[in-house]
Motif scaffolding. Structure first.
Motif, PDB file in Angstrom:
ATOM      1  N   PHE A  87       0.877  -1.184   0.000  1.00 21.05           N
ATOM      2  CA  PHE A  87       0.000   0.000   0.000  1.00 21.05           C
ATOM      3  C   PHE A  87       0.898   1.213   0.000  1.00 21.05           C
ATOM      4  N   LYS A 131      -0.802   4.745  -0.356  1.00 25.89           N
ATOM      5  CA  LYS A 131      -1.518   5.989  -0.020  1.00 25.89           C
ATOM      6  C   LYS A 131      -1.950   6.108   1.453  1.00 25.89           C
ATOM      7  N   PRO A 132      -2.409   5.025   2.099  1.00 24.37           N
ATOM      8  CA  PRO A 132      -2.857   5.208   3.487  1.00 24.37           C
ATOM      9  C   PRO A 132      -1.702   5.559   4.418  1.00 24.37           C
ATOM     10  N   LEU A 152      -6.899   7.760   4.691  1.00 30.65           N
ATOM     11  CA  LEU A 152      -6.502   8.068   3.332  1.00 30.65           C
ATOM     12  C   LEU A 152      -6.951   9.498   3.030  1.00 30.65           C
ATOM     13  N   THR A 186      -7.069  12.668   0.326  1.00 24.67           N
ATOM     14  CA  THR A 186      -6.902  13.094  -1.068  1.00 24.67           C
ATOM     15  C   THR A 186      -7.015  14.621  -1.111  1.00 24.67           C
ATOM     16  N   SER A 208     -10.712  10.810   2.806  1.00 26.59           N
ATOM     17  CA  SER A 208     -11.640  10.089   1.930  1.00 26.59           C
ATOM     18  C   SER A 208     -11.829   8.633   2.342  1.00 26.59           C
ATOM     19  N   CYS A 219     -14.654   3.889   2.630  1.00 24.44           N
ATOM     20  CA  CYS A 219     -13.943   4.583   1.563  1.00 24.44           C
ATOM     21  C   CYS A 219     -14.951   5.286   0.668  1.00 24.44           C
ATOM     22  N   SER A 275     -13.685   4.169  -5.437  1.00 24.98           N
ATOM     23  CA  SER A 275     -12.252   4.074  -5.168  1.00 24.98           C
ATOM     24  C   SER A 275     -11.899   2.678  -4.673  1.00 24.98           C
ATOM     25  N   ASP A 327      -8.286   2.308  -3.643  1.00 16.76           N
ATOM     26  CA  ASP A 327      -8.001   2.968  -2.357  1.00 16.76           C
ATOM     27  C   ASP A 327      -8.514   2.119  -1.199  1.00 16.76           C
ATOM     28  N   GLU A 341      -6.228  -0.683  -0.607  1.00 18.13           N
ATOM     29  CA  GLU A 341      -4.987  -0.235   0.062  1.00 18.13           C
ATOM     30  C   GLU A 341      -5.202  -0.048   1.570  1.00 18.13           C
ATOM     31  N   LEU A 342      -6.388   0.462   1.925  1.00 15.64           N
ATOM     32  CA  LEU A 342      -6.678   0.643   3.359  1.00 15.64           C
ATOM     33  C   LEU A 342      -6.718  -0.708   4.071  1.00 15.64           C
TER      34      LEU A 342
END
Ligand SMILES: CC(C)(COP(=O)(O)OP(=O)(O)OC[C@H]1O[C@@H](n2cnc3c(N)ncnc32)[C@H](O)[C@@H]1OP(=O)(O)O)[C@@H](O)C(=O)NCCC(=O)NCCS
Length: 278
Positions: free
Chosen positions: A132, A134-135, A176, A178, A183, A202, A206, A209, A212-213
């Protein structure tokens, strides 16, 4: 039910093999000190817990000992819990009902609103941990913004619950962010028997995303059994969950008494560890 009744309550509740440990029931009593009940005949044979989030009352852990089922004890416990939740000013009472519990709730006027797939995953030592990028770790100061999104989706402010859940395993909580702001978020915690995963939220559209979380929180879990629940009509959440090694799955129903909580935004709610558990 008082704190000192915990061992007795757990004996009754775990007759079902649910594997609850003191912290889960203690959490209910911390949130709602007068809202959990034991049914005591010659000995304790039944239990039920409740928690209030503003207008929404949540029922959990309803169990009657096998040896005394069919004698009206479940009905007595449920009626008492409903009466308590109404006295607290709630206009909806919600429960995640097992197949066995459903007829009893239906007789009290609860209606099925959603299907929730409950799953246990088994994370082995050799389970590849998915990447991952982004988180980022959630901080305590993020909880206000997190609970605002959670409240929009759930229909009531659950800050007190999220605050307790965060403190239990902060390293398993991620957010996360953005350009539009916060978001999504995912929260997990260690339990005596493994891990609970949820809430996992989420913003729509997404899928990557959300995944990824999930990966971020799983990266904080060691080896062991992970429990979570997924709204069956959130196809993305179900598909993501299918990538994990399944140990056990069963279907439950979100049932509601009083004002409907149809949760139109279940596409944003990816996972819950039961409403009373997060
Ligand atoms: C569900 C449970 C709590 C019911 O407890 P109980 O003491 O046997 O229930 P009661 O005797 O009070 O029954 C109340 C009513 O529900 C009905 N009922 C209860 N279980 C039923 C079942 N499995 N199927 C059909 N009807 C059922 C009874 O017929 C009774 O109706 P009546 O008043 O018209 O006669 C008990 O079976 C149990 O502990 N199950 C395992 C744990 C569980 O699944 N809990 C629900 C969690 S959401």
């Amino acid at each position: 039910m008082e704190l000192e009744d915990l061992p007795i309550a757990l004996d009754v509740i775990n007759e079902e093999g649910w594997g609850y440990t003191p912290p889960e029931i203690e959490r209910m009593l911390r949130l709602e000190p007068r809202g959990s009940f034991l049914y005591v005949g010659k000995e304790p044979v039944g239990a039920i817990t409740t928690v209030v989030h503003g207008p929404i009352g949540v029922i959990g852990h309803l169990v009657v000992s096998r040896k005394v089922r069919g004698h009206g004890i479940g009905k007595a416990l449920l009626s008492h819990a409903i009466e308590y939740l109404r006295s607290r000013g709630t206009d909806s009472i919600i429960v995640i009902a097992t197949d066995e519990g459903r007829p009893l709730y239906a007789k009290h006027g609860f209606k099925v609103e959603r299907e929730i797939l409950c799953k246990h995953f088994m994370l082995g030592a050799d389970q590849p941990r998915m990447p991952f990028s982004k988180p980022v770790p959630m901080r305590k100061s993020d909880l206000k913004a997190v609970s605002e999104i959670d409240g929009e989706l759930f229909g009531a402010d659950r800050f007190r619950l999220l605050d307790i859940l965060y403190d239990e395993t902060p390293e398993a909580c991620f957010k996360l962010v953005t350009d539009e702001g916060l978001s999504g978020f995912s929260m997990g915690r260690k339990t005596a028997t493994g891990f609970d995963f949820g809430p996992w939220v989420c913003r729509p559209g997404s899928y990557g995303d959300a995944e990824e979380l999930l990966n971020a929180t799983l990266s904080a879990f060691g080896q062991g059994k992970v429990y979570s629940g997924f709204f069956a009509d959130n196809r993305a959440a179900v598909r993501i969950s299918e990538k994990l090694p399944l140990f056990k799955m069963w279907s439950t129903k979100l049932m509601v008494l009083g004002k409907s909580r149809c949760y139109p935004d279940t596409d944003q709610i990816f996972g819950i560890a039961a409403f009373e558990l997060g």
